[in-house]
Design a protein around this motif. Structure first.
Motif, PDB file in Angstrom:
ATOM      1  N   ASP A   5      40.498 -16.558  73.043  1.00  0.00           N
ATOM      2  CA  ASP A   5      39.054 -16.502  73.249  1.00  0.00           C
ATOM      3  C   ASP A   5      38.427 -15.616  72.171  1.00  0.00           C
ATOM      4  O   ASP A   5      38.777 -14.442  72.059  1.00  0.00           O
ATOM      5  CB  ASP A   5      38.781 -15.913  74.639  1.00  0.00           C
ATOM      6  CG  ASP A   5      37.303 -15.842  74.976  1.00  0.00           C
ATOM      7  OD1 ASP A   5      36.460 -15.896  74.058  1.00  0.00           O
ATOM      8  OD2 ASP A   5      36.995 -15.721  76.169  1.00  0.00           O
ATOM      9  N   PRO A   6      37.516 -16.149  71.344  1.00  0.00           N
ATOM     10  CA  PRO A   6      36.941 -15.343  70.270  1.00  0.00           C
ATOM     11  C   PRO A   6      36.097 -14.167  70.768  1.00  0.00           C
ATOM     12  O   PRO A   6      35.923 -13.181  70.052  1.00  0.00           O
ATOM     13  CB  PRO A   6      36.082 -16.340  69.479  1.00  0.00           C
ATOM     14  CG  PRO A   6      35.816 -17.462  70.437  1.00  0.00           C
ATOM     15  CD  PRO A   6      36.994 -17.520  71.358  1.00  0.00           C
ATOM     16  N   ILE A   7      35.590 -14.250  71.982  1.00  0.00           N
ATOM     17  CA  ILE A   7      34.782 -13.160  72.536  1.00  0.00           C
ATOM     18  C   ILE A   7      35.658 -12.054  73.100  1.00  0.00           C
ATOM     19  O   ILE A   7      35.424 -10.871  72.869  1.00  0.00           O
ATOM     20  CB  ILE A   7      33.843 -13.685  73.662  1.00  0.00           C
ATOM     21  CG1 ILE A   7      33.047 -14.894  73.186  1.00  0.00           C
ATOM     22  CG2 ILE A   7      32.952 -12.575  74.179  1.00  0.00           C
ATOM     23  CD1 ILE A   7      31.987 -14.591  72.157  1.00  0.00           C
ATOM     24  N   GLU A   8      36.696 -12.431  73.839  1.00  0.00           N
ATOM     25  CA  GLU A   8      37.582 -11.458  74.497  1.00  0.00           C
ATOM     26  C   GLU A   8      39.055 -11.780  74.210  1.00  0.00           C
ATOM     27  O   GLU A   8      39.815 -12.090  75.129  1.00  0.00           O
ATOM     28  CB  GLU A   8      37.348 -11.466  76.017  1.00  0.00           C
ATOM     29  CG  GLU A   8      35.999 -10.963  76.449  1.00  0.00           C
ATOM     30  CD  GLU A   8      35.855  -9.456  76.303  1.00  0.00           C
ATOM     31  OE1 GLU A   8      36.871  -8.780  76.075  1.00  0.00           O
ATOM     32  OE2 GLU A   8      34.720  -8.971  76.399  1.00  0.00           O
ATOM     33  N   PRO A   9      39.492 -11.690  72.933  1.00  0.00           N
ATOM     34  CA  PRO A   9      40.879 -12.070  72.645  1.00  0.00           C
ATOM     35  C   PRO A   9      41.913 -11.189  73.348  1.00  0.00           C
ATOM     36  O   PRO A   9      43.011 -11.644  73.646  1.00  0.00           O
ATOM     37  CB  PRO A   9      40.977 -11.930  71.122  1.00  0.00           C
ATOM     38  CG  PRO A   9      39.871 -10.997  70.750  1.00  0.00           C
ATOM     39  CD  PRO A   9      38.775 -11.250  71.737  1.00  0.00           C
ATOM     40  N   PHE A  10      41.544  -9.945  73.634  1.00  0.00           N
ATOM     41  CA  PHE A  10      42.514  -9.033  74.252  1.00  0.00           C
ATOM     42  C   PHE A  10      42.619  -9.222  75.763  1.00  0.00           C
ATOM     43  O   PHE A  10      43.469  -8.622  76.407  1.00  0.00           O
ATOM     44  CB  PHE A  10      42.176  -7.582  73.889  1.00  0.00           C
ATOM     45  CG  PHE A  10      42.335  -7.330  72.410  1.00  0.00           C
ATOM     46  CD1 PHE A  10      43.572  -7.042  71.881  1.00  0.00           C
ATOM     47  CD2 PHE A  10      41.247  -7.450  71.558  1.00  0.00           C
ATOM     48  CE1 PHE A  10      43.738  -6.846  70.514  1.00  0.00           C
ATOM     49  CE2 PHE A  10      41.399  -7.255  70.192  1.00  0.00           C
ATOM     50  CZ  PHE A  10      42.650  -6.959  69.667  1.00  0.00           C
ATOM     51  N   GLU A  11      41.763 -10.072  76.303  1.00  0.00           N
ATOM     52  CA  GLU A  11      41.847 -10.416  77.730  1.00  0.00           C
ATOM     53  C   GLU A  11      42.427 -11.808  77.937  1.00  0.00           C
ATOM     54  O   GLU A  11      42.771 -12.184  79.046  1.00  0.00           O
ATOM     55  CB  GLU A  11      40.453 -10.335  78.377  1.00  0.00           C
ATOM     56  CG  GLU A  11      39.836  -8.943  78.355  1.00  0.00           C
ATOM     57  CD  GLU A  11      40.727  -7.893  78.998  1.00  0.00           C
ATOM     58  OE1 GLU A  11      41.329  -8.178  80.053  1.00  0.00           O
ATOM     59  OE2 GLU A  11      40.839  -6.793  78.434  1.00  0.00           O
ATOM     60  N   ASP A  12      42.521 -12.572  76.861  1.00  0.00           N
ATOM     61  CA  ASP A  12      43.039 -13.934  76.938  1.00  0.00           C
ATOM     62  C   ASP A  12      44.571 -13.916  76.870  1.00  0.00           C
ATOM     63  O   ASP A  12      45.178 -12.875  76.588  1.00  0.00           O
ATOM     64  CB  ASP A  12      42.452 -14.770  75.793  1.00  0.00           C
ATOM     65  CG  ASP A  12      42.505 -16.267  76.066  1.00  0.00           C
ATOM     66  OD1 ASP A  12      42.973 -16.661  77.147  1.00  0.00           O
ATOM     67  OD2 ASP A  12      42.092 -17.040  75.175  1.00  0.00           O
ATOM     68  N   ARG A  13      45.189 -15.066  77.114  1.00  0.00           N
ATOM     69  CA  ARG A  13      46.646 -15.162  77.141  1.00  0.00           C
ATOM     70  C   ARG A  13      47.116 -16.456  76.485  1.00  0.00           C
ATOM     71  O   ARG A  13      46.408 -17.450  76.493  1.00  0.00           O
ATOM     72  CB  ARG A  13      47.149 -15.114  78.593  1.00  0.00           C
ATOM     73  CG  ARG A  13      47.026 -13.735  79.206  1.00  0.00           C
ATOM     74  CD  ARG A  13      47.118 -13.779  80.725  1.00  0.00           C
ATOM     75  NE  ARG A  13      47.113 -12.456  81.305  1.00  0.00           N
ATOM     76  CZ  ARG A  13      46.035 -11.672  81.397  1.00  0.00           C
ATOM     77  NH1 ARG A  13      44.880 -12.086  80.930  1.00  0.00           N
ATOM     78  NH2 ARG A  13      46.113 -10.471  81.949  1.00  0.00           N
ATOM     79  N   ILE A  14      48.350 -16.403  75.970  1.00  0.00           N
ATOM     80  CA  ILE A  14      49.024 -17.587  75.418  1.00  0.00           C
ATOM     81  C   ILE A  14      50.149 -17.949  76.381  1.00  0.00           C
ATOM     82  O   ILE A  14      51.071 -17.138  76.583  1.00  0.00           O
ATOM     83  CB  ILE A  14      49.619 -17.285  74.021  1.00  0.00           C
ATOM     84  CG1 ILE A  14      48.530 -16.934  73.024  1.00  0.00           C
ATOM     85  CG2 ILE A  14      50.464 -18.453  73.534  1.00  0.00           C
ATOM     86  CD1 ILE A  14      47.715 -18.084  72.529  1.00  0.00           C
ATOM     87  N   PRO A  15      50.131 -19.131  76.995  1.00  0.00           N
ATOM     88  CA  PRO A  15      51.220 -19.512  77.918  1.00  0.00           C
ATOM     89  C   PRO A  15      52.567 -19.576  77.205  1.00  0.00           C
ATOM     90  O   PRO A  15      52.668 -20.109  76.099  1.00  0.00           O
ATOM     91  CB  PRO A  15      50.801 -20.899  78.411  1.00  0.00           C
ATOM     92  CG  PRO A  15      49.336 -20.980  78.139  1.00  0.00           C
ATOM     93  CD  PRO A  15      49.081 -20.148  76.920  1.00  0.00           C
TER      94      PRO A  15
END
Length: 198
Positions: free
Chosen positions: A135-145
């Motif tokens: 997520d470009p807005i919140e990359p540190f809250e997003d995840r890669i499965p």
């Protein structure tokens, strides 16, 4: 030979920001001078860009400190094992990033440069590429499965997965259930190298 000699033109680019030339003429490091020579043009380009676009954000006390000298030596040692110009540019960008003031929490610049030096070519490529997948807005809250089909340009899914494991071993990623998530250390790397909107 002093491995820092090839970096003198790059260090001269910092004089307008307050680094007296007499201070770095006595700096010394044991490392591969040829690799330092390959790092030098990238470092000079980053320092000149810093003096232009980011001059108002420079940490002048850090610039004149022993910590900066130690980080220059750390960058030269990281350059010894760099296999590509892209990795050398990444190291140069990180060292230039060390010269900037950042809001709290304080970055551990030495630790971050050490981690950057330990990243393989593939891990560096994947780390930068993750910011296009998250997520470009919140990359540190997003995840890669972990079991997903994501990858970055030029790598197979297996190569991508192996690089994620390596990033996990370095503390840049952490497993969160069935996915990977960027860590606080990843935020430091991204901030110093100015990737991912940091």
């Amino acid at each position: 030979m002093n491995a820092l000699t090839p970096l003198l033109p790059a260090l001269h680019a910092l004089e307008p920001l307050g680094l007296p030339s007499e201070s770095f003429k006595t700096w010394f490091a044991y490392a591969n001078p040829e690799q330092a020579g390959r790092l030098a043009p990238h470092l000079e380009a980053e320092f000149r860009a810093l003096a232009g676009a980011y001059a108002g954000s420079v940490d002048h006390a850090y610039l004149r400190s022993d910590a900066f000298r130690a980080n220059v030596v750390q960058a030269v040692r990281a350059a010894e094992v760099a296999e590509s110009e892209a990795k050398l540019r990444f190291i140069a960008r990180a060292l230039a990033g060390c010269l900037l003031n950042f809001p709290p929490p304080a970055l551990d610049k030495f630790q971050t440069l050490r981690i950057i030096g330990e990243l393989s070519e593939r891990e560096t490529h994947v780390f930068v590429g993750l910011f296009d997948l998250l997520d470009p807005i919140e990359p540190f809250e997003d995840r890669i499965p972990i079991s997903g089909n994501a990858t970055v340009a030029g790598l197979t899914r297996q190569e991508f997965a192996a690089a994620l494991l390596g990033l996990g071993q370095l503390g840049v990623l952490v497993r969160d259930g069935e996915s990977w998530k960027l860590t606080a250390l990843a935020r430091q790397v991204a901030t110093l190298c100015r990737v991912g909107g940091e």
